[in-house]
Design a protein around this motif. Structure first.
Motif, PDB file in Angstrom:
ATOM      1  N   LYS A  21      21.957 -35.186  94.402  1.00 46.04           N
ATOM      2  CA  LYS A  21      20.724 -35.075  94.198  1.00 46.04           C
ATOM      3  C   LYS A  21      20.774 -35.155  92.620  1.00 46.04           C
ATOM      4  CE  LYS A  21      16.529 -32.349  94.709  1.00 46.04           C
ATOM      5  NZ  LYS A  21      15.881 -31.135  94.933  1.00 46.04           N
ATOM      6  N   VAL A  22      19.885 -35.987  91.963  1.00 39.42           N
ATOM      7  CA  VAL A  22      19.632 -36.056  90.602  1.00 39.42           C
ATOM      8  C   VAL A  22      18.232 -35.928  90.275  1.00 39.42           C
ATOM      9  CG1 VAL A  22      19.699 -37.558  88.496  1.00 39.42           C
ATOM     10  CG2 VAL A  22      21.420 -37.972  90.202  1.00 39.42           C
ATOM     11  N   THR A  23      17.882 -34.740  89.359  1.00 42.24           N
ATOM     12  CA  THR A  23      16.353 -34.287  89.163  1.00 42.24           C
ATOM     13  C   THR A  23      16.219 -34.592  87.799  1.00 42.24           C
ATOM     14  OG1 THR A  23      16.631 -32.597  90.963  1.00 42.24           O
ATOM     15  CG2 THR A  23      14.809 -32.416  89.450  1.00 42.24           C
ATOM     16  N   TRP A  24      15.003 -35.086  87.402  1.00 41.22           N
ATOM     17  CA  TRP A  24      14.564 -35.668  85.926  1.00 41.22           C
ATOM     18  C   TRP A  24      13.741 -34.166  85.708  1.00 41.22           C
ATOM     19  CZ3 TRP A  24      16.304 -39.203  89.218  1.00 41.22           C
ATOM     20  CH2 TRP A  24      16.782 -40.314  88.783  1.00 41.22           C
ATOM     21  N   ALA A  25      13.411 -34.374  84.341  1.00 41.09           N
ATOM     22  CA  ALA A  25      12.814 -33.152  83.690  1.00 41.09           C
ATOM     23  C   ALA A  25      11.312 -33.068  84.473  1.00 41.09           C
ATOM     24  CB  ALA A  25      12.454 -33.668  82.082  1.00 41.09           C
ATOM     25  N   ASP A  26      10.621 -33.993  84.942  1.00 38.87           N
ATOM     26  CA  ASP A  26       9.289 -33.902  85.508  1.00 38.87           C
ATOM     27  C   ASP A  26       9.314 -33.388  86.989  1.00 38.87           C
ATOM     28  OD1 ASP A  26      10.128 -35.941  86.843  1.00 38.87           O
ATOM     29  OD2 ASP A  26       8.737 -37.249  86.345  1.00 38.87           O
ATOM     30  N   GLY A  27      10.695 -32.992  87.355  1.00 38.37           N
ATOM     31  CA  GLY A  27      10.882 -32.251  88.709  1.00 38.37           C
ATOM     32  C   GLY A  27      10.937 -33.213  89.743  1.00 38.37           C
ATOM     33  N   SER A  28      10.824 -34.717  89.398  1.00 36.56           N
ATOM     34  CA  SER A  28      11.009 -35.476  90.585  1.00 36.56           C
ATOM     35  C   SER A  28      12.474 -35.905  90.695  1.00 36.56           C
ATOM     36  CB  SER A  28      10.386 -37.197  90.142  1.00 36.56           C
ATOM     37  OG  SER A  28      10.905 -37.456  88.985  1.00 36.56           O
ATOM     38  N   LYS A  86      19.154 -34.774  82.966  1.00 35.09           N
ATOM     39  CA  LYS A  86      19.021 -34.832  84.362  1.00 35.09           C
ATOM     40  C   LYS A  86      19.791 -33.834  84.980  1.00 35.09           C
ATOM     41  CE  LYS A  86      18.128 -39.790  83.761  1.00 35.09           C
ATOM     42  NZ  LYS A  86      18.466 -39.982  82.655  1.00 35.09           N
ATOM     43  N   LYS A  87      19.468 -32.932  86.053  1.00 35.66           N
ATOM     44  CA  LYS A  87      20.059 -32.198  86.829  1.00 35.66           C
ATOM     45  C   LYS A  87      20.903 -32.745  87.655  1.00 35.66           C
ATOM     46  CE  LYS A  87      19.770 -27.663  88.984  1.00 35.66           C
ATOM     47  NZ  LYS A  87      18.917 -26.505  89.617  1.00 35.66           N
ATOM     48  N   VAL A  88      22.420 -32.287  88.182  1.00 39.24           N
ATOM     49  CA  VAL A  88      23.091 -32.919  88.934  1.00 39.24           C
ATOM     50  C   VAL A  88      23.530 -32.062  90.085  1.00 39.24           C
ATOM     51  CG1 VAL A  88      25.170 -34.295  89.535  1.00 39.24           C
ATOM     52  CG2 VAL A  88      23.981 -34.400  87.246  1.00 39.24           C
ATOM     53  N   GLU A 122      16.128 -49.317  89.797  1.00 43.20           N
ATOM     54  CA  GLU A 122      16.541 -48.651  88.380  1.00 43.20           C
ATOM     55  C   GLU A 122      16.747 -47.207  88.609  1.00 43.20           C
ATOM     56  OE1 GLU A 122      14.132 -49.675  84.935  1.00 43.20           O
ATOM     57  OE2 GLU A 122      12.906 -50.997  86.643  1.00 43.20           O
ATOM     58  N   GLU A 123      16.122 -46.548  89.437  1.00 42.63           N
ATOM     59  CA  GLU A 123      16.330 -45.023  89.704  1.00 42.63           C
ATOM     60  C   GLU A 123      17.869 -44.819  90.347  1.00 42.63           C
ATOM     61  OE1 GLU A 123      11.665 -44.020  90.811  1.00 42.63           O
ATOM     62  OE2 GLU A 123      13.193 -43.805  92.338  1.00 42.63           O
ATOM     63  N   ASP A 124      18.094 -45.755  91.395  1.00 41.27           N
ATOM     64  CA  ASP A 124      19.571 -45.765  91.993  1.00 41.27           C
ATOM     65  C   ASP A 124      20.556 -46.105  90.769  1.00 41.27           C
ATOM     66  OD1 ASP A 124      21.441 -45.915  94.554  1.00 41.27           O
ATOM     67  OD2 ASP A 124      21.866 -47.628  93.156  1.00 41.27           O
ATOM     68  N   ALA A 125      20.067 -46.786  89.742  1.00 42.30           N
ATOM     69  CA  ALA A 125      21.211 -47.091  88.776  1.00 42.30           C
ATOM     70  C   ALA A 125      21.296 -45.815  87.848  1.00 42.30           C
ATOM     71  CB  ALA A 125      20.821 -48.435  87.969  1.00 42.30           C
ATOM     72  N   GLU A 126      20.283 -45.300  87.516  1.00 46.50           N
ATOM     73  CA  GLU A 126      20.438 -44.067  86.750  1.00 46.50           C
ATOM     74  C   GLU A 126      21.204 -43.021  87.452  1.00 46.50           C
ATOM     75  OE1 GLU A 126      16.875 -42.928  84.553  1.00 46.50           O
ATOM     76  OE2 GLU A 126      15.799 -44.644  85.140  1.00 46.50           O
ATOM     77  N   ALA A 127      20.733 -42.641  88.889  1.00 50.22           N
ATOM     78  CA  ALA A 127      21.716 -41.807  89.384  1.00 50.22           C
ATOM     79  C   ALA A 127      23.062 -42.042  89.609  1.00 50.22           C
ATOM     80  CB  ALA A 127      21.085 -41.282  90.924  1.00 50.22           C
ATOM     81  N   SER A 128      23.367 -43.478  89.952  1.00 50.74           N
ATOM     82  CA  SER A 128      24.704 -43.844  89.917  1.00 50.74           C
ATOM     83  C   SER A 128      25.558 -43.691  88.418  1.00 50.74           C
ATOM     84  CB  SER A 128      24.937 -45.255  90.105  1.00 50.74           C
ATOM     85  OG  SER A 128      26.124 -45.556  90.335  1.00 50.74           O
ATOM     86  N   ILE A 129      24.853 -43.808  87.540  1.00 50.86           N
ATOM     87  CA  ILE A 129      25.576 -43.647  86.283  1.00 50.86           C
ATOM     88  C   ILE A 129      25.983 -42.218  85.838  1.00 50.86           C
ATOM     89  CG2 ILE A 129      24.915 -43.921  83.829  1.00 50.86           C
ATOM     90  CD1 ILE A 129      23.353 -46.334  84.099  1.00 50.86           C
ATOM     91  N   VAL A 130      24.910 -41.303  86.307  1.00 48.08           N
ATOM     92  CA  VAL A 130      25.175 -39.815  86.247  1.00 48.08           C
ATOM     93  C   VAL A 130      26.668 -39.443  86.771  1.00 48.08           C
ATOM     94  CG1 VAL A 130      24.364 -37.600  86.794  1.00 48.08           C
ATOM     95  CG2 VAL A 130      22.951 -39.199  85.681  1.00 48.08           C
ATOM     96  N   PHE A 131      26.668 -40.221  88.267  1.00 43.73           N
ATOM     97  CA  PHE A 131      27.938 -39.664  88.808  1.00 43.73           C
ATOM     98  C   PHE A 131      29.098 -40.303  88.335  1.00 43.73           C
ATOM     99  CE2 PHE A 131      24.674 -38.165  92.024  1.00 43.73           C
ATOM    100  CZ  PHE A 131      25.269 -36.808  92.449  1.00 43.73           C
ATOM    101  N   GLU A 132      28.911 -41.485  87.909  1.00 50.04           N
ATOM    102  CA  GLU A 132      30.111 -42.322  87.425  1.00 50.04           C
ATOM    103  C   GLU A 132      30.533 -41.513  86.184  1.00 50.04           C
ATOM    104  OE1 GLU A 132      31.522 -44.226  89.253  1.00 50.04           O
ATOM    105  OE2 GLU A 132      30.026 -45.082  90.459  1.00 50.04           O
TER     106      GLU A 132
END
Length: 275
Positions: free
Chosen positions: A167-174, A137-139, A37-47
């Motif tokens: 790199k994709v960073t969530w609001a919690d710093g992860s 999400k920071k890119v 799921e995390e890979d999916a979210e990161a992929s969506i951001v770059f797409e």
């Protein structure tokens, strides 16, 4: 069965590596698929970035001007787009944040450097970021699109799309890190229609620190007609994942325009709805 397609940017349809809103863990016999799921979210951001990039390039025409009168409605009404023809650079500044008509909120700056019009073989578009965020999400990283081939006889374009130090960073710093290489073949039809076929692989590290790899084992197929119905999943194709000594795959179906996919794992399978 189901398909996933990216936004309608005539050149690069994004590949959503998996699902965004599915709970894979309601059966104790199923592995934990959070990493997928995390890979999916990161992929969506770059797409999302790819679609945005091509939209800006398409609207600008890469003409010799530094003034900006580019329609920004689908990007964001308050976005400021600046074109520097001499240095072949475009900046898209979302300021402290703005939301487009599709509900996507962006902030910060995207920097595009191009060598030539993207329809020219060998042309490159290099994208970097300055405080850029999508929906919180920071890119970071470098995204490069290269025109590898234009086939006039078949009316097709082949693009190489890479992510370096993504790199994709969530609001919690992860954060999730990702590097990828893809080939996207766009078959252009009549009246603006097109079909996109995507192959490639990726690797990275999950928010919990686990390394993973993924590869498209059967090309992901997207069409404009399906995308315009609001379905952002591929019509067909298979993506395989390897993580924590587990292998899994996501099958997007047989060409039906829907949001369904099937996740296969060592002890079984599960049909999911991609939203």
């Amino acid at each position: 069965m189901k398909k996933l397609l990216n936004t309608p940017l005539v050149l690069l349809v994004l590949t959503g590596m998996l699902v965004a809103s599915c709970d894979f863990n309601d059966d104790p016999s199923e592995p934990n698929y959070t990493i997928v799921e995390e890979d999916a979210e990161a992929s969506i951001v770059f797409e999302d970035l790819d679609n945005l990039t091509l939209k800006v390039l398409s609207n600008s025409g890469l003409s010799a001007r530094t003034a900006v009168d580019i329609p920004t409605g689908s990007i964001c009404e308050s976005a400021v787009i600046t074109i520097d023809e001499e240095s072949k650079k475009i900046t898209v500044d979302f300021g402290e944040g703005c939301t487009n008509s599709n509900g996507v909120t962006r902030k910060g700056i995207i920097n595009l450097t191009y060598t030539a019009h993207l329809l020219f073989p060998g042309a490159k578009i290099i994208t970097t970021f300055d405080g850029y965020e999508v929906d919180g999400k920071k890119v970071e990283g470098t995204r490069t699109i290269t025109n590898k081939e234009v086939d006039i006889e078949t009316n097709a374009i082949t693009l190489e799309v890479t992510i370096q130090n993504g790199k994709v960073t969530w609001a919690d710093g992860s954060s999730v890190t990702v590097s990828s290489e893809q080939l996207r073949k766009i078959n252009l039809g009549t009246q603006g229609n097109y079909e996109v076929s995507i192959t490639g692989s990726a690797s990275g590290t999950s928010r919990s620190g686990l390394d993973y790899t993924s590869s498209v084992t059967e090309a992901l197929i997207y069409t404009r007609s399906c995308l315009e119905t609001g379905v952002s999943t591929p019509l067909s194709g298979i993506v395989s994942f390897q993580f924590n000594e587990i292998e899994a795959s996501v099958d997007y179906g047989d060409g039906t325009c829907d949001k369904m996919a099937t996740v296969f794992y060592p002890t079984g399978s599960k049909q999911v709805t991609l939203d």
